[in-house]
Design a protein around this motif. Structure first.
Motif: not given
Length: 207
Positions: A111-114, A140-147, A175-182
């Motif tokens: 799980i990458a930084p959010r 704006e969503v910062r480029p190093d993070f998944v919102r 919490t909906e972490l979003r992104g491609m996560l199992p």
């Protein structure tokens, strides 16, 4: 990007939602994790395809001091190991604000930084306090993070009747972490994050 909502109606809806969660019968919950500091339960969320988590434990301190450590402010970054930055973007009257914060990677960075942007509201509840929040589509969503996105979440903190210098702290988190996560990774992370929250908070309050 949506404009900021009017704070008073949003705060009222948020409080009503959390009070409703607080009234959900015990039989609807399933234990997800139990430690000496807290018990975590879960049930399917009504808001999205994941779970609504409930966490509960007794914390040895007065209600106001505990909530001051949880809500947006100078204390939270000092002790919450998951939170890596926090900025107050807007401040409203009556204990309302909009904050942007980031979280560290979890589970060996599976799980990458959010990043989250949340509306936060703190109000009285019975003999104690409720501090609650919900994510906004703002900034704006910062480029190093998944919102990520927090559906209605909150912490009820009330003094124990027979021991007022101890408080019962009950949290509701979805919490909906979003992104491609199992999903299994998300469920593991949520349960352990919530029990760690209690142990970290207790250590901070003893300082």
């Amino acid at each position: 990007m949506e404009p900021l909502p009017s704070p008073a109606p949003l705060a009222a809806r948020l409080r009503n939602t959390l009070v409703r969660y607080h009234g959900i019968a015990g039989a609807e919950w399933r234990v997800a994790r139990k430690t000496k500091d807290a018990t975590v339960w879960r049930k399917p969320s009504e808001e999205f395809s994941g779970y609504l988590y409930k966490a509960q434990g007794v914390v040895e301190d007065v209600t106001n001091r505990i909530v001051d450590h949880i809500r947006p402010g100078p204390y939270r970054l000092d002790w919450d190991s998951l939170m890596t930055s926090m900025d107050i973007l807007e401040t409203f009257e009556e204990n309302c604000c909009v904050m942007r914060y980031t979280t560290a990677g979890q589970l060996w960075n599976i799980i990458a930084p959010r990043e989250f942007v949340d509306f936060s509201y703190t109000t009285s509840y019975e003999d104690g306090l409720l501090t609650c929040g919900i994510s906004l589509d703002y900034g704006e969503v910062r480029p190093d993070f998944v919102r990520g996105f927090n559906h209605p979440c909150g912490w009820f903190c009330v003094p124990l009747k027979d021991c007022p210098n101890h408080s019962l702290l009950t949290g509701y988190i979805q919490t909906e972490l979003r992104g491609m996560l199992p999903q299994s990774a998300v469920d593991t992370a949520m349960s352990s994050t919530l029990t760690n929250f209690y142990s970290d908070l207790k250590k901070a309050l003893k300082k």
